[in-house]
Design an enzyme around this catalytic site. Sequence first.
Site, short mmCIF file in Angstrom:
data_model
loop_
_atom_site.label_atom_id
_atom_site.label_comp_id
_atom_site.label_asym_id
_atom_site.label_seq_id
_atom_site.Cartn_x
_atom_site.Cartn_y
_atom_site.Cartn_z
N CYS A 149 -12.34 1.36 3.81
CA CYS A 149 -11.64 1.12 4.01
C CYS A 149 -10.16 0.10 3.57
CB CYS A 149 -11.21 0.54 5.78
SG CYS A 149 -9.97 1.07 6.01
N ALA A 150 -9.92 -1.08 4.09
CA ALA A 150 -9.40 -2.60 3.42
C ALA A 150 -10.91 -3.29 3.06
CB ALA A 150 -8.62 -3.17 4.62
#
Length: 231
Positions: A149-150
Site C-alpha cells: 500500500c503506502a
Amino acid sequence: MITRVLALAALVSRPLAIQAFNPTLSFASSPFQTAVRMSSTSTEMKKRVLVPIAEDSEEIETSCITDVLTRFGAEVVVASVMPDNLVCKMSRGLKVCADVHIEEAANEDWDLISLPGGMPGAEHLRNCSTLIQMLKKQQQAGKPYGAVCASPAVVLQTHGLITAPGATCYPAPPFRATMDSPTDESVSVQDNVVTSQGPGTSLLFALALGEKLYGKEAADKIAAELLVSRT
Ligand SMILES: *[C@@H]1O[C@H](CO)[C@@H](O)[C@H](O)[C@H]1NC(C)=O
C-alpha cells in the site's frame, strides 16, 4: 491502562506454558523474552517474522500478513513503533495490541520484516529510526522484507530500500510518483524485496511472502486452504 492489563495478561499466561515443558527455566522479564525462549525450546526451526505497526496502520493488511504467515508455521511478532503504546488504533478503528515494542525486537534476527500500509501509519513507520536501521540490516544481510500500500513508497523508497525499478505500491499518483517505474501487478517480487498494492491484494502479498520463506508448494497449499486463486 488497558495496555498494561493486556501486557500483564501476556506475562501471566506465557510463563506457565514454558514451565510445563521446561521447569528449570526462570520467569522472563518481558513477554518478548518469553516468546523467544518458547520458540527455542519447543519449535527450534520456526522462521521468525516481524510485523511493525503504528497508529493508523491498515488493519486488513496487518492481519493478512499475521494470519497467513502464521498458517505457514512462522512465529509472527507484532511490534509497535509508537513510543508510548502497544495498543494501536488502526486506520478504520480496530484496536490491535502489539506483542512488543520495536526496541525490544531491534537486536533480534528476523527471517522476514513486513510492513502494512495505511496513512499516516506508514509515516510513523518511516519516522522510526530503529525500524529503518533494522530494515537496512535486513537488506545488507540479504534477507527478505516487504511492504504494501503506502509503505513501499513512503517507507522503503524514502530510505533507499528499493534498489531496482518495477516495485509496486498503492496506485495513487503521489505514491507512484516517488517510485522508479512502478509495475501494475498486484504483487512484485524482486530478489528479497516484496511489494504490493493495497488491502485487496494483501492475501496475495502474504502468500508471496510465505512462498519466499517456505517455497511454492507450501504457498499453493495455504492458498487452497484460504480459497485464494493465484492464477
Ligand atoms: C514524521 O516526521 C516528519 C518530519 O519530522 C513530521 O513532519 C511528520 O509529522 C511525522 N509524521 C508522523 C506521522 O509522526
